[in-house]
Design an enzyme around this catalytic site. Structure first.
Site: not given
Lengths: 415, 415
Positions: B169-171
Site C-alpha cells: 500500500w505504501d508503494i
C-alpha cells in the site's frame, strides 16, 4: 463516461488508446481516465481473455473486468485483420494534438509497436507493459516467486513459500505505466518530441526489492531474512487476538506509541521491571524488536482477557496505530465505507447498483469526480469511429456487417 | 546527483520539494527524481525517523533510507524554528517556474500546508500523503489489516490473518502521489493554475480492493472469499516442490499453457481419462479451478519425482508461465540480476559498492539513466540555499552556526 467528468480534472483533453488485458495495463489506463483523460480501450471481437475473469456476477459479468476498466470507452475491432489494424492505427494518428498516446501490454503485434505506429504519428508516446525487459512473458505470480517475498511472508516456522493474494506487482506496474505516459506527455509538450517507454513487471518487483533494502541487506550484510509472521521487522508491531475472537493489528513505532500502549494495557510497571532487569531500553525500536516475543507474550495476555469492544475503548484516543482485521464482507457492511467520499454507488450493466471506488487521489477539499462505471464491451465503437475518423452511419453499419468492428452491445444481445 | 542525469529525461527542469518520512512519500519523490526532476528532500536536523530504519549496514547506515531516497538532494533545516520554516517556504516560493511543487506526508505542520504555502506561491502544486482522508494517521500494517487481504492470504486452513511483508500500500500510495504531481503539473502548464491534492493510504488500499473485484464480490455475490494457499483464484496456478527441495510456481492460464503443462509432464492421457469420466472440460479456467486439487495432486507426483534441473529442462521452451522461488540472497548471487540493464553498481557512503536498481521504466531502447545513489543527510544544504536563495558563504556559515540549518555531513562527523 468521459463526457460526464468535470473539465477541470487535471488530464482533461488527453486522449489515450489502450490495447490491454488483465491488471497492469488496464489499471494504468483506468488511472489516466480517473484523472480526466479520454481512454479508449480497444479489444478484439468478443473481448480479451480478462473479459470473463473471476470473480463473476450471477449474470456472468466479470466483476474484475468491470473494476479495472471504469471510466473508459470500449471499442471492439477485428485486430487480426489488416483493415482492423489500419482502423486502430488511424485512431492513434488522427486523435488530435493531445492524442497519439498508446498504452499496451500486447506482445507479438508488430503493427502495434512503437516502430510501426510512429510512422503514422511522429510525436507518438508509446508505453509498452511487458513481463521481462527482453519481452518474454511473466505474470504477477511468477514474478512474485522470483523476487523473494514469498520466502519471508507467512507464519513463523512455516516451511513453504507464501504467495500474496494482492497482485501487488501488477498494481505498481500499472501505476508506473501511467507515470511513463504523463512524464513523456510533459516532455512532448515542451519539446514536441514523443518517445517510447517500456516497463517490465519483473523489473518493477526487482526494483522494489532493491528500493526497500532487501537486496542490499542480502548483498552487503549477507543476511538471509527469516519469516517473522505478523511481526514488523526492526520495530514493534503485531496482531493480537481478543477474548471474543476479534483480532487487531497494533503498531508501536515511536517512543510515544510504546508509552501509550503500556498505559492502555496497564503494563508499564511490569515492562519497566523487565527492562531494568534485562538492561534493555524499550523506548528504542531496536530493543523492542529484539525482545518482541517477550513483549508480545505479555501483551497477548492482556488482549486475551479483553473483548474487542474493551480493546477499542482502551486504545481509542491514544497515539497508537492500530486496526481491527476486516474481511471484505465486513468492509462492505461497514457504514464507514459507504461514507468514504471516494466511494459512490454506480450502476454497472450486468452487476447492478453497488459501491465502487474512484481514484484515491483527492483534488482539493471535497471535490471528487463522479465515479464512472466501466463500459460494456464495444459500447463506444460507433461513437469513437464516428467522432475521431468521421465515419457515417452507413459506413459504420458496413464495417459491423463485414466483422471489421464489433456490433453495439445491445445488437449483439439481440443476435 | 541530478546534475549527472542526461537532460533528456522526461521531467528535466521540474523542481520538487519533499518533506517526508518512511516509504510512500519518499518513494513518490524518488520516482520523480528517477524521471529527471530535481527533488530536494528537507529533513529536520539529525534526520526524520526513517533515517535509522532497519535494515542497517554494518556502519549503521540505513539500507532502507538509502534505497528510498536515491537521486535526491538532501538538506537539513530546524523545522521547529520560524526561521527554518521561512527558509523552506522561500525554497518553495522562489524555485522558478517549474518549481513550486511540494510533496509531503508531514501532518500537524500548519506552515507546510497548502493554505499557507499558496500565499507565497500562487501557482503551488501541493500533494499531501496521509493515513486516512480525514487526516488521522495510519500505516501500511494497519491499513492492510483493515481492508481484508490478510484474511485471504496464507496457507489453506490457516486460521489467523497473514500480513504481507511487502508494504504494497505504501508503494501504490507513493506512486499515486507522484501521479498527482505530474497531472497537476500538466494542468498548471496549460491553465497556469496550481492545485492541492491528497492521497490517503487507506483509500489506496480500499480502492484496490474495489478495483480488483473483491468488494463487489462481497457486496453483489455475498461471497466470503476463503484462503486458497498458493492457488490462483479462478484459474490454475500453484507451487510445486521438486525432488531435490526446489520449488516452482506454475501458471496455466490459457488453453495452450494447460496443453503444454500436460505435455511436459506426460499427464495428457491420464488427465484426459479423468476429464471424460468427470464430464469436465479442463481446457476452461472454470473447470481447472473447480478440480484444482485433483489436478495439482497428479502434477505434484510428477514434480516430486524430478529434480529442479529436470523440471527446468521440461518446462523450458513451453508456453507455460513459471518461475523458481528465489530468496533475496539467491537474487543477488544471480548473474541475471547483475546483467539486468536496470541494475547498476553504485557507491553509497556508509554502504559501499553494491548493485542497486534504477526506475523500472525504460526510455527507449537501451537508454537507461545512470542509477544515482542516495544523498548523505544534509549533503546539499549549502548548495541548495546558495543556488536557490542566493546565500553567501558567510550567510550560510552563520545559519549553520545558529542551528537554523544543519552542517554539511563531513563537518558533522568532524564535530
Amino acid at each position: 463516461m468521459t463526457g460526464d467528468q468535470p473539465t477541470e480534472l487535471p488530464l482533461a483533453g488527453m486522449r489515450v488508446l489502450e490495447v490491454s488485458s488483465f491488471v497492469a495495463a488496464p489499471l494504468g489506463g483506468m488511472t489516466l481516465a480517473q484523472l480526466g483523460a479520454e481512454v479508449i480501450r480497444v479489444d478484439p471481437l468478443g473481448g480479451a481473455p480478462d473479459h470473463s475473469r473471476w470473480p463473476l456476477a450471477p449474470s456472468g459479468t466479470s466483476l474484475y473486468w468491470a473494476g479495472l476498466n471504469k471510466g473508459k470507452k470500449s471499442i471492439t475491432v477485428d485486430l487480426r485483420s489488416a483493415e482492423g489494424q489500419r482502423l486502430v492505427t488511424r485512431l492513434v494518428a488522427e486523435s488530435g494534438p493531445d492524442g497519439g498516446i498508446v498504452l499496451t501490454n500486447a506482445v507479438g503485434r508488430r503493427w502495434l509497436e512503437y516502430g510501426e505506429l510512429v510512422r503514422h504519428r511522429p510525436d507518438l508516446v508509446h508505453v509498452q507493459v511487458e513481463g521481462h525487459h527482453d519481452g518474454t512473458p511473466a505474470v504477477d505470480y511468477t514474478v512474485n516467486a522470483a523476487v523473494g517475498f514469498p520466502m519471508v511472508t507467512g507464519p513463523e516456522g512455516h516451511a513453504d513459500p507464501v504467495n500474496h493474494v494482492l497482485p501487488a506487482w501488477d498494481i505498481a506496474c500499472g501505476l508506473y505505466a501511467s507515470l511513463g505516459i504523463l512524464s513523456a506527455d510533459r516532455r512532448r509538450r515542451i519539446t514536441g518530441q514523443g518517445q517510447r517507454m517500456s516497463v517490465a513487471l519483473y523489473d518493477v518487483a526487482l526494483a522494489m526489492a532493491g528500493n526497500l533494502g532487501f537486496l542490499a541487506e542480502a548483498q552487503v550484510n549477507r543476511v538471509v531474512r527469516k519469516r517473522l509472521g505478523n511481526y514488523l521487522y526492526g520495530g514493534f508491531a503485531r496482531d493480537f487476538a481478543t477474548r471474543d475472537g476479534g483480532r487487531v493489528m497494533v503498531c508501536a513505532l515511536t517512543r510515544r506509541h510504546w508509552a501509550d500502549l503500556l498505559d492502555a494495557t496497564g503494563l508499564a510497571e511490569v515492562v519497566g521491571a523487565l527492562e531494568r532487569s534485562l538492561g534493555a531500553d524499550f523506548s528504542t525500536e531496536d530493543d523492542r524488536f529484539e525482545y518482541r516475543e517477550v513483549l508480545a507474550g505479555l501483551l497477548n495476555r492482556w488482549f486475551a482477557r479483553h473483548d474487542l469492544a474493551e480493546v477499542r475503548a482502551a486504545l481509542a484516543g491514544t497515539s497508537l496505530l492500530w486496526s481491527v482485521y476486516n474481511t471484505f464482507s465486513d468492509l462492505v457492511a461497514d457504514d464507514l465505507i459507504a461514507s468514504n467520499p471516494m466511494i459512490q454507488v454506480i450502476d454497472q450493466p450486468g452487476v447492478g447498483s453497488h459501491l465502487a471506488p474512484g481514484i484515491p487521489l483527492a483534488f482539493g477539499v471535497g471535490a471528487r469526480a463522479p465515479v464512472a462505471r466501466a463500459p460494456v464491451l464495444g459500447e463506444h465503437t460507433e461513437e469513437v469511429l464516428a467522432a475521431t475518423l468521421g465515419f457515417s452511419d452507413a459506413e459504420l453499419a458496413e464495417l459491423v456487417e463485414r466483422g471489421v468492428v464489433g456490433p453495439a452491445p445491445a445488437e449483439r444481445t439481440a443476435v
